[in-house]
Design a protein around this motif. Structure first.
Motif, short mmCIF file in Angstrom:
data_model
loop_
_atom_site.label_atom_id
_atom_site.label_comp_id
_atom_site.label_asym_id
_atom_site.label_seq_id
_atom_site.Cartn_x
_atom_site.Cartn_y
_atom_site.Cartn_z
N CYS A 243 0.20 -4.62 -15.92
CA CYS A 243 0.99 -3.92 -14.90
C CYS A 243 1.79 -2.80 -15.56
O CYS A 243 2.54 -3.03 -16.49
CB CYS A 243 1.93 -4.90 -14.22
N ILE A 244 1.61 -1.58 -15.08
CA ILE A 244 2.36 -0.46 -15.66
C ILE A 244 3.65 -0.19 -14.89
O ILE A 244 4.28 0.84 -15.06
CB ILE A 244 1.51 0.83 -15.75
N ALA A 245 4.03 -1.12 -14.03
CA ALA A 245 5.28 -1.00 -13.27
C ALA A 245 5.36 0.32 -12.51
O ALA A 245 6.39 0.98 -12.49
CB ALA A 245 6.50 -1.17 -14.18
N GLY B 82 3.62 0.92 -7.07
CA GLY B 82 2.74 1.30 -5.96
C GLY B 82 2.42 0.14 -5.03
O GLY B 82 2.39 0.31 -3.81
N CYS B 83 2.18 -1.05 -5.61
CA CYS B 83 1.79 -2.19 -4.76
C CYS B 83 2.87 -2.47 -3.73
O CYS B 83 2.58 -2.69 -2.55
CB CYS B 83 1.50 -3.42 -5.61
N GLN C 199 8.78 -5.29 -8.95
CA GLN C 199 8.11 -5.18 -10.26
C GLN C 199 9.03 -4.52 -11.28
O GLN C 199 8.64 -4.33 -12.43
CB GLN C 199 6.80 -4.39 -10.13
N VAL D 151 -4.10 0.96 -4.24
CA VAL D 151 -3.12 1.83 -4.89
C VAL D 151 -2.90 1.46 -6.36
O VAL D 151 -2.47 2.28 -7.15
CB VAL D 151 -1.77 1.79 -4.11
N CYS D 152 -3.21 0.22 -6.73
CA CYS D 152 -2.89 -0.23 -8.09
C CYS D 152 -3.78 0.48 -9.11
O CYS D 152 -5.00 0.34 -9.08
CB CYS D 152 -3.07 -1.73 -8.22
N PRO D 153 -3.17 1.22 -10.03
CA PRO D 153 -3.99 1.96 -10.98
C PRO D 153 -4.72 1.06 -11.98
O PRO D 153 -5.63 1.51 -12.65
CB PRO D 153 -2.98 2.84 -11.73
N THR D 154 -4.31 -0.20 -12.09
CA THR D 154 -4.96 -1.04 -13.10
C THR D 154 -5.72 -2.22 -12.49
O THR D 154 -6.11 -3.14 -13.21
CB THR D 154 -3.95 -1.56 -14.14
N ILE E 122 -4.94 -4.73 -10.29
CA ILE E 122 -4.37 -6.08 -10.15
C ILE E 122 -3.60 -6.22 -8.85
O ILE E 122 -2.51 -6.76 -8.79
CB ILE E 122 -3.48 -6.46 -11.36
S1 SF4 Z 1 0.42 -1.38 -8.30
FE1 SF4 Z 1 -0.42 -2.53 -10.05
S2 SF4 Z 1 0.40 -1.54 -11.88
FE2 SF4 Z 1 1.61 -0.80 -10.14
S3 SF4 Z 1 3.40 -2.18 -10.09
FE3 SF4 Z 1 1.86 -3.04 -8.73
S4 SF4 Z 1 0.68 -4.48 -9.97
FE4 SF4 Z 1 1.83 -3.16 -11.37
#
Ligand code: SF4
Ligand code: SF4
Lengths: 326, 678
Positions: free
Chosen positions: A220-222, A225-226, A257, A307-310, A312
């Motif tokens: 999670c890059i904080a 977005g989620c 987050q 929306v999550c760039p990674t 998750i």
């Molecule tokens: S969208 Fe993904 S990377 Fe961004 S805060 Fe949420 S879990 Fe973390």
């Protein structure tokens, strides 16, 4: 039930805009679809759920709570015209129902209901999902629903307001019902709902080990977005801007987050690690909310996964969780 | 409600989003779903990019210092004072007694105009910008080896590569939407080597995490190249057909056995061998780097080694490969492209070349242009303290916090005859100015920004600027006119871009009507050219790739008995540079509200320091107080401090030791001592 030909849509919106502040799915210049104002771009009712919280008309990203000018207090302005918001898929409507209840609970959130009360909410369903797939109708939970039958919009009012705004439309040539579609969908098992249910059970039985959350937390890059895309996330931060004699207090979407958001006034943070915060994001919706509100508060709108760039978001994490520990 | 498609004002990733406004006020941000880089996501700074725009501390009117105090003034008065002030200094001390500092936060058009103002109107090549502090080593090093000082490949190449070497870049924090792409690639099986002695997030996902000593990059890279040559892993065909000077490179790394490299870097020999095999064994391998490579007194040498490693393994000119310097600011690539540099016009055309000079002089309608390269920003402070520089015009920079050796910087700025600062807030630098000009921020003007993958994108005006603040380009043009120059009258930035295109072959095909929705990547020589995602395809920009072997040099200042720790500086995820915008964004400042210093638990225990204790940190140049963050992010003996905070300013400590070729300061290594504040 009424019928609206695609060619009549613009006219219909124009007429509505005389008495309502209209929001509907529009196509922005670079192909992004959002729920916006008619002036933002051409209507884009097809394509399924739009990006961005559909509830932002009532709970905007950033909004004034009050201003104090030379000691004179002023609350936020009521909208000049009541809102008409089209574009809620049935899953979005479930989200709206959830946050309506949340904001009404206890001390009713006046700022939310200034915009929400008197608003008309219009659902969107039928053959207008991504790539034209069927979104089963909601059958209620909104003032009226726009159901795409493949060529036209069937407009089904559920409230007086819904009947009022659709009154000027013509009646369908043949008596029709969309209830069949809803029943058909209900009788089909929903793979994603099943997945969430199983993930929820795992969490409530405490069968997901800490190292799993450490792994998710590491990814999670904080970005927040989620939370910022999720229609059932209601957390906000409050800021004061002070100038010579004026103070403006406003609130903006915030995110669990973030470390600072979770820090208590004492400076202590019970969720002081990424692993714990990632766990909380999922746990809250799948285990805590069912305890408090009697239902899982993720209605599978798909926004956090998009929306999550990674990679998750909720469904991705639930899938991994069930695959590994289910 | 209105939605305006624009470019994020923060990092060089260049995400695009829509600013949402209501009744002339920004109320939020919505990501662009179709953008090739951001793809519907943003990082926390992007999501909050609207938050500072209407801050009550925005500058709304020009300020002029009277009786020692900055006081409101009219635009007429302020601009006339700027022009007469600059002219007076030039009459007294010569043309080169004034200097213009441009901004990597300003648009391409504005950077171009400021360099035109400096050269055509004020007759000096003293123009530079903060690229001097970040990627000047890249511009020099890659120009020499490849012929072009920019990212060779595109961000999307991360999806296509087999192995990624990230060296000196905390990508998930500083280029988050590139960092997240790396995380995704690793999830899909891409091998990751991280060379950085902080345990950054990427390191948690790395197959190999090399925690080499600060400033030992040349030794590390030479060691890796030694192994590649010794084990026969060289891409012989690429080296033979695409490069020159290989023999010298091979000779230079011959002595760098893994054992010798291990001794210099503090790594195990086995780690170096493993890194060499993993990197050279990949079909497609990509190098990403940033300030950890460039901000050294041997920054250019670091870049030479990175370039050599890529050439040695044939990893240039194909998708999923390349040497990819990640540019920091949203328009630092553009600032360089536009010639806001003391020795170059736009498109890297040399000031020293009489033909080029002549072409610009004719186009700009002036009899001649100055021939001698001007001062780099990092040498300006010394020039000023020696009296060679008397006036400084700063557009959108904050050297008081961003330059090394803050004490010296303050003295110099205070001693200038004339300091003009054009900015959106009263920054630490603006507070020292004689004249302050209020500027529009990114959300209040039109223009273009060029991201790290050379993508020229349009920024658009979403709301009006506060008070009488004006766009930088308008202010610059007004100054030119008041100085009696008639060649800088434009209706809008679009016309400026047309002029840029006519004088800049790299941007020859860039025009506003071609930039929708998500820009074009340069080189784009003509209107029919589709842009260039990959550089150096068949041959390098300079023809053959040139191996430039580098000799290992130690950092300029090493720890000793009095200053036993290495201090390395950088940024945090939530703040941007000197914090003028992010520290005024509620949510971002809440997340990282204070200056801090990272210290390893072993060092902390030895010094009796606990988490959150106040520490006094001192170097030969200054001392500051800050808060201890006890963490294994750093290795024993090394401290890390971000430079965002005016209170507890890291740059009160840093060393203005410059790379002899790029004039970049050694922000990444200096010696300090630290103790608990009783
Ligand atoms: S969208 Fe993904 S990377 Fe961004 S805060 Fe949420 S879990 Fe973390
Ligand atoms: S990654 Fe960079 S460009 Fe993208 S939203 Fe974040 S700061 Fe802005």
């Amino acid at each position: 039930m009424k019928i609206l030909h695609p060619a009549q849509l613009n006219n219909f919106i124009e007429r509505l805009a005389k008495a309502w502040e209209v929001r509907l799915p529009v196509l922005l210049p670079d192909g992004t679809r959002v729920i916006g104002s008619p002036g933002d771009g051409p209507p884009a009712l097809h394509g399924g759920a739009v990006m961005g919280k559909p509830t932002s008309a009532f709970f905007p990203h950033h909004g004034t709570l009050f201003t104090s000018d030379g000691g004179k207090l002023e609350g936020p302005q009521n909208p000049d015209l009541p809102l008409f918001v089209l574009g809620f898929t049935p899953r979005d409507l479930a989200c709206l129902r959830f946050i309506d209840r949340f904001f009404a609970d206890g001390l009713c959130d006046d700022v939310y209901f200034r915009r929400r009360n008197n608003a008309l909410v219009a659902g969107l369903s039928g053959l207008c999902g991504p790539g034209g797939i069927m979104i089963p109708p909601a059958g209620g939970g909104c003032d009226l629903e726009f159901f795409c039958d493949g060529s036209c919009w069937l407009v089904i009012p559920y409230s007086d307001g819904g009947r009022e705004v659709s009154a000027g439309l013509s009646d369908p040539a043949l008596p029709t019902s969309v209830e069949l579609f809803r029943q058909a969908a209900l009788s089909q098992p929903d793979e994603q709902e099943e997945l969430l249910r199983r993930a929820s059970e795992l969490l409530r039985a405490d069968r997901v080990p800490d190292h799993f959350w450490a792994e998710i937390g590491d990814r999670c890059i904080a970005c927040t977005g989620c939370n910022l895309a999720c229609p059932t996330c209601t957390c906000f931060g409050v800021q004061d801007w002070r100038s010579a004699q004026k103070t403006e207090r406003s609130r903006m979407w915030d995110s669990c987050q973030l470390d600072g958001f979770m820090r208590e006034a004492s400076g202590h943070n019970p969720l002081g690690s990424e692993a714990l915060r990632s766990r909380r994001r999922i746990h809250h919706k799948l285990a805590a909310d069912p305890e408090k509100w009697g239902e899982i508060s993720c209605f599978l709108c798909g926004r956090c996964d998009a929306v999550c760039p990674t990679g998750i978001g909720m469904v991705a994490v639930a899938r991994e969780m069930v695959a590994r520990f289910g | 409600m209105k939605r305006t498609l624009t470019v994020c004002p923060y990092c060089g990733t260049g995400c695009m989003f829509y600013l949402v406004s209501d009744g002339g006020k920004l109320v939020g941000v919505e990501p662009s779903v179709t953008h090739p880089v951001s793809r519907g996501g943003l990082c926390v700074k992007g999501w909050n990019a609207f938050a500072f725009v209407h801050h009550p501390e925005r500058l709304t009117t020009p300020l002029v210092r009277r009786d020692g105090v900055l006081q409101p003034a009219s635009w007429d008065e302020a601009l006339d004072l700027v022009v007469t002030g600059l002219q007076a200094v030039q009459e007294k001390h010569g043309s080169d007694a004034v200097m213009f500092a441009s901004s990597a936060k300003a648009t391409n058009e504005e950077n171009y105009l400021l360099m035109k103002l400096a050269r055509a109107v004020f007759g000096t090549n003293n123009i530079d910008h903060c690229a001097r502090l970040c990627h000047s080593s890249t511009v020099t090093g890659l120009a020499e080896t490849f012929g072009s000082g920019a990212m060779t490949n595109s961000i999307s190449c991360i999806d296509e590569t087999d192995v990624i070497l990230v060296i000196g870049s905390n990508t998930t924090e500083q280029h988050p939407l590139i960092g997240s792409r790396i995380l995704n690639a690793v999830q899909n099986g891409t091998g990751l080597i991280v060379a950085d002695n902080r345990r950054i997030r990427l390191a948690r996902h790395a197959a190999l995490h090399l925690r080499h000593k600060n400033g030992s990059d040349v030794a590390l890279l030479n060691g890796i190249m030694h192994v590649i040559i010794a084990e026969g892993l060289v891409d012989e065909e690429f080296v033979a057909t695409r490069t020159e000077n290989y023999a010298a490179q091979a000779a230079a790394v011959a002595e760098w056995t893994p054992e010798k490299a291990a001794a210099a870097t503090g790594l195990e020999a086995g780690e170096i061998v493993a890194a060499a095999r993993l990197f050279a064994g990949a079909k497609r391998a990509m190098i990403l780097y940033s300030m950890g490579i460039t901000q050294h007194s041997h920054g250019v040498d670091n870049v030479r080694c990175v370039a050599a490693l890529a050439m040695l393994t044939g990893n240039v000119g194909r998708p999923g490969t390349g040497v990819n310097p990640l540019r920091g600011q949203n328009n630092v690539q553009g600032g360089c492209d536009m010639g806001a540099l003391p020795d170059l016009y736009s498109g890297y055309q040399k000031v020293a070349d009489p033909l080029v000079r002549d072409r610009f002089a004719r186009a700009w309608g002036v009899p001649s242009l100055p021939a001698a390269p001007g001062l780099p920003l990092t040498r300006a402070m010394n020039a000023a303290s020696e009296g060679r520089l008397q006036a400084l015009f700063v557009m959108g920079e904050n050297p008081m916090l961003s330059d090394p050796d803050q004490g010296h910087a303050r003295k110099v700025l205070e001693g200038l005859e004339l300091l003009v600062v054009q900015d959106i807030f009263l920054t630490e630098t603006a507070a020292l100015a004689d004249i302050v000009l209020p500027a529009a921020c990114y959300a209040e003007k039109e223009g273009t920004f060029t991201n790290t993958e050379r993508r020229v994108q349009r920024a658009r005006k979403a709301v009006e600027s506060p008070g009488t603040a004006r766009a930088d380009w308008e202010i610059i043009c007004d100054i030119a006119l008041r100085a009696g120059y008639r060649g800088m009258c434009y209706h809008d930035p679009r016309e400026v871009m047309d002029e840029i295109a006519s004088l800049t072959p790299l941007y020859g095909g860039i025009a506003y009507d071609r930039l929708d929705p998500h820009g074009l990547q340069w080189p784009c020589p003509d209107r029919n050219h589709p842009g260039t995602p990959l550089l150096h395809l068949e041959h390098f920009t300079r023809g053959l790739g040139h191996f430039s072997p580098a000799r290992y040099r130690l950092p300029a200042e090493l720890p000793d008995d009095r200053y036993p720790f290495v201090l390395t500086t950088g940024r945090t995820y939530f703040h941007w540079h000197t914090g003028s915008m992010t520290r005024r964004s509620h949510l971002l400042d809440r997340e990282e509200p204070r200056s801090f210093i990272e210290i390893h638990p072993d060092d902390a225990a030895r010094l009796g320091v606990r988490d959150h204790d106040r520490l006094q940190v001192a170097s030969r140049r200054g001392e500051v107080q800050t808060e201890a963050r006890v963490t294994t992010m750093v290795v024993p003996g090394v401290l890390f401090m971000p430079f965002h905070f005016a209170e507890g300013a890291a740059n009160a400590l840093t060393n203005n030791a410059l790379d002899p070729e790029s004039s970049i300061p050694e922000f990444k290594v200096c010696a300090v001592r630290v103790e608990r504040v009783p």
